[in-house]
Design an enzyme around this catalytic site. Structure first.
Site, PDB file in Angstrom:
ATOM      1  N   ALA A 168     -41.475   9.215  93.670  1.00 16.24           N
ATOM      2  CA  ALA A 168     -42.765   9.815  94.007  1.00 16.24           C
ATOM      3  C   ALA A 168     -43.781   9.707  92.886  1.00 16.24           C
ATOM      4  O   ALA A 168     -44.974   9.913  93.097  1.00 16.24           O
ATOM      5  CB  ALA A 168     -42.564  11.281  94.380  1.00 16.24           C
ATOM      6  N   ARG A 224     -47.929   4.596  83.140  1.00 16.93           N
ATOM      7  CA  ARG A 224     -47.792   3.628  82.053  1.00 16.93           C
ATOM      8  C   ARG A 224     -47.756   2.175  82.538  1.00 16.93           C
ATOM      9  O   ARG A 224     -47.849   1.248  81.757  1.00 16.93           O
ATOM     10  CB  ARG A 224     -46.531   3.960  81.229  1.00 16.93           C
ATOM     11  N   LYS A 232     -45.642   2.362  91.057  1.00 19.59           N
ATOM     12  CA  LYS A 232     -44.633   1.755  90.187  1.00 19.59           C
ATOM     13  C   LYS A 232     -43.465   1.148  90.951  1.00 19.59           C
ATOM     14  O   LYS A 232     -43.079  -0.001  90.704  1.00 19.59           O
ATOM     15  CB  LYS A 232     -44.111   2.783  89.175  1.00 19.59           C
ATOM     16  N   GLY A 290     -42.112  17.260  88.857  1.00 20.46           N
ATOM     17  CA  GLY A 290     -40.925  16.971  88.056  1.00 20.46           C
ATOM     18  C   GLY A 290     -39.759  16.456  88.893  1.00 20.46           C
ATOM     19  O   GLY A 290     -39.761  16.564  90.118  1.00 20.46           O
ATOM     20  N   GLU A 298     -34.711  16.749  77.069  1.00 22.30           N
ATOM     21  CA  GLU A 298     -35.727  15.698  77.158  1.00 22.30           C
ATOM     22  C   GLU A 298     -36.310  15.404  75.784  1.00 22.30           C
ATOM     23  O   GLU A 298     -36.412  16.296  74.944  1.00 22.30           O
ATOM     24  CB  GLU A 298     -36.844  16.122  78.130  1.00 22.30           C
ATOM     25  N   ASN A 340     -29.284  10.113  78.553  1.00 16.43           N
ATOM     26  CA  ASN A 340     -29.071  10.303  79.985  1.00 16.43           C
ATOM     27  C   ASN A 340     -29.590   9.070  80.717  1.00 16.43           C
ATOM     28  O   ASN A 340     -30.765   8.747  80.643  1.00 16.43           O
ATOM     29  CB  ASN A 340     -29.858  11.554  80.411  1.00 16.43           C
ATOM     30  N   ASN A 347     -40.770   1.827  82.643  1.00 14.36           N
ATOM     31  CA  ASN A 347     -41.921   2.719  82.545  1.00 14.36           C
ATOM     32  C   ASN A 347     -43.209   1.952  82.297  1.00 14.36           C
ATOM     33  O   ASN A 347     -44.291   2.438  82.576  1.00 14.36           O
ATOM     34  CB  ASN A 347     -41.706   3.753  81.439  1.00 14.36           C
TER      35      ASN A 347
HETATM   36  C1  UD1 Z   1     -35.943  10.658  83.152  1.00 15.48           C
HETATM   37  C2  UD1 Z   1     -34.980  11.780  82.722  1.00 15.48           C
HETATM   38  C3  UD1 Z   1     -34.418  11.434  81.357  1.00 15.48           C
HETATM   39  C4  UD1 Z   1     -33.684  10.093  81.435  1.00 15.48           C
HETATM   40  C5  UD1 Z   1     -34.582   9.003  81.989  1.00 15.48           C
HETATM   41  C6  UD1 Z   1     -33.753   7.777  82.314  1.00 15.48           C
HETATM   42  C7  UD1 Z   1     -35.787  13.892  83.721  1.00 15.48           C
HETATM   43  C8  UD1 Z   1     -36.494  15.158  83.477  1.00 15.48           C
HETATM   44  N1  UD1 Z   1     -35.691  13.045  82.696  1.00 15.48           N
HETATM   45  O1  UD1 Z   1     -37.023  10.617  82.245  1.00 15.48           O
HETATM   46  O2  UD1 Z   1     -33.500  12.443  80.947  1.00 15.48           O
HETATM   47  O3  UD1 Z   1     -33.208   9.737  80.151  1.00 15.48           O
HETATM   48  O4  UD1 Z   1     -35.239   9.407  83.204  1.00 15.48           O
HETATM   49  O5  UD1 Z   1     -34.555   6.711  82.789  1.00 15.48           O
HETATM   50  O6  UD1 Z   1     -35.304  13.683  84.819  1.00 15.48           O
HETATM   51  N2  UD1 Z   1     -40.318  11.313  89.888  1.00 15.48           N
HETATM   52  C9  UD1 Z   1     -40.621  11.873  91.093  1.00 15.48           C
HETATM   53  N3  UD1 Z   1     -41.305  13.058  91.119  1.00 15.48           N
HETATM   54  C10 UD1 Z   1     -41.697  13.684  89.994  1.00 15.48           C
HETATM   55  C11 UD1 Z   1     -41.387  13.099  88.748  1.00 15.48           C
HETATM   56  C12 UD1 Z   1     -40.702  11.921  88.723  1.00 15.48           C
HETATM   57  O7  UD1 Z   1     -40.284  11.323  92.149  1.00 15.48           O
HETATM   58  O8  UD1 Z   1     -42.312  14.764  90.123  1.00 15.48           O
HETATM   59  C13 UD1 Z   1     -39.583  10.038  89.882  1.00 15.48           C
HETATM   60  C14 UD1 Z   1     -40.386   8.924  89.254  1.00 15.48           C
HETATM   61  O9  UD1 Z   1     -41.115   8.222  90.242  1.00 15.48           O
HETATM   62  C15 UD1 Z   1     -39.318   8.044  88.615  1.00 15.48           C
HETATM   63  C16 UD1 Z   1     -38.172   9.017  88.337  1.00 15.48           C
HETATM   64  O10 UD1 Z   1     -38.428  10.174  89.089  1.00 15.48           O
HETATM   65  O11 UD1 Z   1     -38.880   7.051  89.502  1.00 15.48           O
HETATM   66  C17 UD1 Z   1     -38.046   9.361  86.846  1.00 15.48           C
HETATM   67  O12 UD1 Z   1     -39.245   9.949  86.400  1.00 15.48           O
HETATM   68  P1  UD1 Z   1     -39.857   9.605  84.970  1.00 15.48           P
HETATM   69  O13 UD1 Z   1     -41.110  10.388  84.817  1.00 15.48           O
HETATM   70  O14 UD1 Z   1     -39.929   8.143  84.784  1.00 15.48           O
HETATM   71  O15 UD1 Z   1     -38.736  10.230  84.021  1.00 15.48           O
HETATM   72  P2  UD1 Z   1     -38.424   9.825  82.505  1.00 15.48           P
HETATM   73  O16 UD1 Z   1     -39.428  10.421  81.624  1.00 15.48           O
HETATM   74  O17 UD1 Z   1     -38.185   8.365  82.410  1.00 15.48           O
HETATM   75 CA    CA Z   2     -38.491   6.612  83.803  1.00 18.31          CA
END
Ligand code: UD1
Ligand code: CA
Length: 471
Positions: free
Chosen positions: A12, A17, A24, A83, A160, A175, A231
């Site tokens: 979502a 970035r 994405k 989140g 995190e 993770n 990312n």
């Molecule tokens: C996340 C993990 C981190 C891990 C990393 C691995 C969390 C809090 N952190 O960080 O521990 O090391 O991935 O790649 O989970 N997304 C949603 N809705 C939201 C937020 C995000 O659907 O509200 C989806 C994004 O589209 C993405 C995925 O979740 O596909 C991960 O989100 P992202 O913001 O990229 O997390 P990271 O900071 O990479």
């Molecule tokens: Ca990510």
């Protein structure tokens, strides 16, 4: 046989970035959008259900999901991106009575494969724990969540990067973003998540902390090559290179000759039989299929092309949405535009362009031709420089050439027109009326020879040049 599981894929987020108008997860690698690689891995691993959580640019993503997966994948909507924990909440909303495991993956980790998902599930079944998380040890863990362990090495939770102390940031175990949670535990844990962190978000990683408090976490070490996150576009390029190599190596293992792994580009859905040969710098895209013994030489770009046994595509054959029959030869420098069909043993040579044209068995167009909207029979010879004039400025028309006909070099066939069986078109003709079977058609002006005229011409030119120089 491991327990039943559903897969929830988080997709979502906007992916700021990436600096892109495209969401994405819609960015492609090896011909498929990022999210689709993960969906396919989950389906192959035997997921009972796959739920894709969508939000940002959701209409665009949903359209793609329907087109590619029809009803095998459902979407759940996360209205606001609060989140990853909130995204999982949205994802499990429709699974209120499901009692197996929920495998959670991120839509931006496109190298995740079937084996990784099976390993998560095997570990879940074997350990009986409420949570399984994949971890990797990497040299530069910047940006990733860190795995926190106690003195005995027992997992305590995930921190995190943005929330981590400098001591925690020194941890190199990260993770990977792939989990299996017992469904009822997950539902309960999600309801307890808080936003007390640097980003003010609900983190799915905190669910691992909750399972740790119950002493119910298993951490499985995994190779980082399979879980690199995308990312930004630099990471997209790195992941694509890994994926491409993985695909090429898989075909090489199955008996396809791949002359140069690093410059062979094979999309995820391409099929190649053993004993096909790919020279360096070949691009096979979309649903391209190569049969055994097909030989694709350097510089060829094939998009949705079917190539039969024994065909030889010489260097720089470029083809789209076309069919190439057994023992056909193309190129060098041949161009097949959509809906071209080359029947067995036919041949097109250099600088021949075809579009929506069928070239019958054993027929040849060896040099410099445009064959558009044509129906060409068997054993036809099309001379160098033949043009099918298929377009009158408004409509496209068909040129039909029956079996065994011969088209002399530098002829133009003005469609609609039919050249009958065994007919002969004289070199340099412009044909705008049908030619009956067995007839000879010649439409060029008759040649005239003026004896001794060349010297007169030369004298006249000389005088003209002198007059010009005197000015
Ligand atoms: C996340 C993990 C981190 C891990 C990393 C691995 C969390 C809090 N952190 O960080 O521990 O090391 O991935 O790649 O989970 N997304 C949603 N809705 C939201 C937020 C995000 O659907 O509200 C989806 C994004 O589209 C993405 C995925 O979740 O596909 C991960 O989100 P992202 O913001 O990229 O997390 P990271 O900071 O990479
Ligand atoms: Ca990510």
């Amino acid at each position: 046989m491991s327990a039943e599981f559903v897969t929830v894929i988080l997709a979502a987020g906007q992916g700021t970035r990436m600096k892109s108008a495209l969401p994405k997860v819609m960015h492609k690698l090896a011909g498929l959008p990022m999210y689709a690689h993960i969906v396919e891995a989950a389906l192959r691993a035997g997921a009972h259900d796959v739920v894709l959580v969508v939000g940002h640019a959701r209409a665009e993503v949903e359209r793609d999901v329907v087109a590619r997966f029809d009803r095998r994948v459902t979407t759940a909507v996360q209205e606001q991106q609060l989140g990853t924990g909130d995204a999982v909440r949205a994802g499990v909303m429709g699974l209120t009575s499901f009692e197996g495991y929920v495998v959670i993956l991120y839509g931006d980790t496109p190298l995740v494969h079937e084996g990784l998902i099976s390993a998560l599930m095997t570990s879940a079944s074997d350990s009986g724990k409420k949570a399984v998380v994949l971890t990797s040890e990497i040299a530069d863990p910047t940006g990733y969540g860190r795995i926190l362990r106690d003195a005995e090495g027992k997992v305590l939770g995930i921190r995190e990067h943005k929330d981590a102390s400098s001591e925690e940031r020194a941890v190199r175990e990260i993770n990977c973003g792939a989990y299996a949670f017992e469904a009822s535990f997950l539902r309960d844990a999600l309801s307890k998540l808080l936003t007390n962190n640097a980003q003010g978000e609900l983190y799915i990683t905190d669910v691992v902390g909750q399972a740790a408090a119950l002493d119910s976490v298993t951490a499985v070490r995994w190779n980082f090559d399979d879980v690199g996150g995308v990312n930004d576009r630099a990471q997209l390029a790195v992941c694509e290179a890994t994926l491409r190599l993985r695909i090429a190596e898989r075909f090489a293992q199955r008996g396809v000759t791949i002359r140069h792994l690093a410059t062979t580009y094979i999309d995820a859905h391409v099929e190649i039989e053993p004993d096909a040969v790919l020279e360096a710098n070949v691009h096979l895209r979309g649903q391209t299929k190569l049969a055994a013994g097909a030989h694709v030489d350097t510089g060829c770009v094939l998009n949705n092309v079917t190539v039969a046994r024994g065909a030889y595509l010489k260097p720089y054959t470029v083809a789209t949405d076309s069919t190439i029959g057994e023992d056909v030869e193309t190129g060098p420098f041949a161009h097949l535009r959509p809906e071209s069909v080359l029947e067995a043993k036919s041949k097109i040579g250099n600088f021949v362009e075809m579009k929506k044209t069928r070239l019958g068995r054993g027929s040849k167009a060896s040099h410099l031709s445009y064959l558009g909207d044509g129906q060409i029979g068997e054993n036809v010879n099309i001379g160098a420089g033949t043009i099918f004039c298929n377009y009158d400025g408004v409509n496209k028309h068909v040129t039909t050439i029956e079996d065994n006909a011969f088209i002399g070099s530098d002829s133009q066939l003005i469609a609609p027109v039919r050249i009958g069986e065994g007919a002969y078109v004289g070199t340099g003709s412009t044909i705008n009326r049908d030619v009956p079977s067995g007839a000879l058609a010649v439409s060029r002006a008759r040649q005239e020879n003026k004896e001794g005229y060349a010297a007169k011409l030369a004298a006249r030119f000389k005088a003209l040049k002198a007059a010009k120089a005197a000015k």
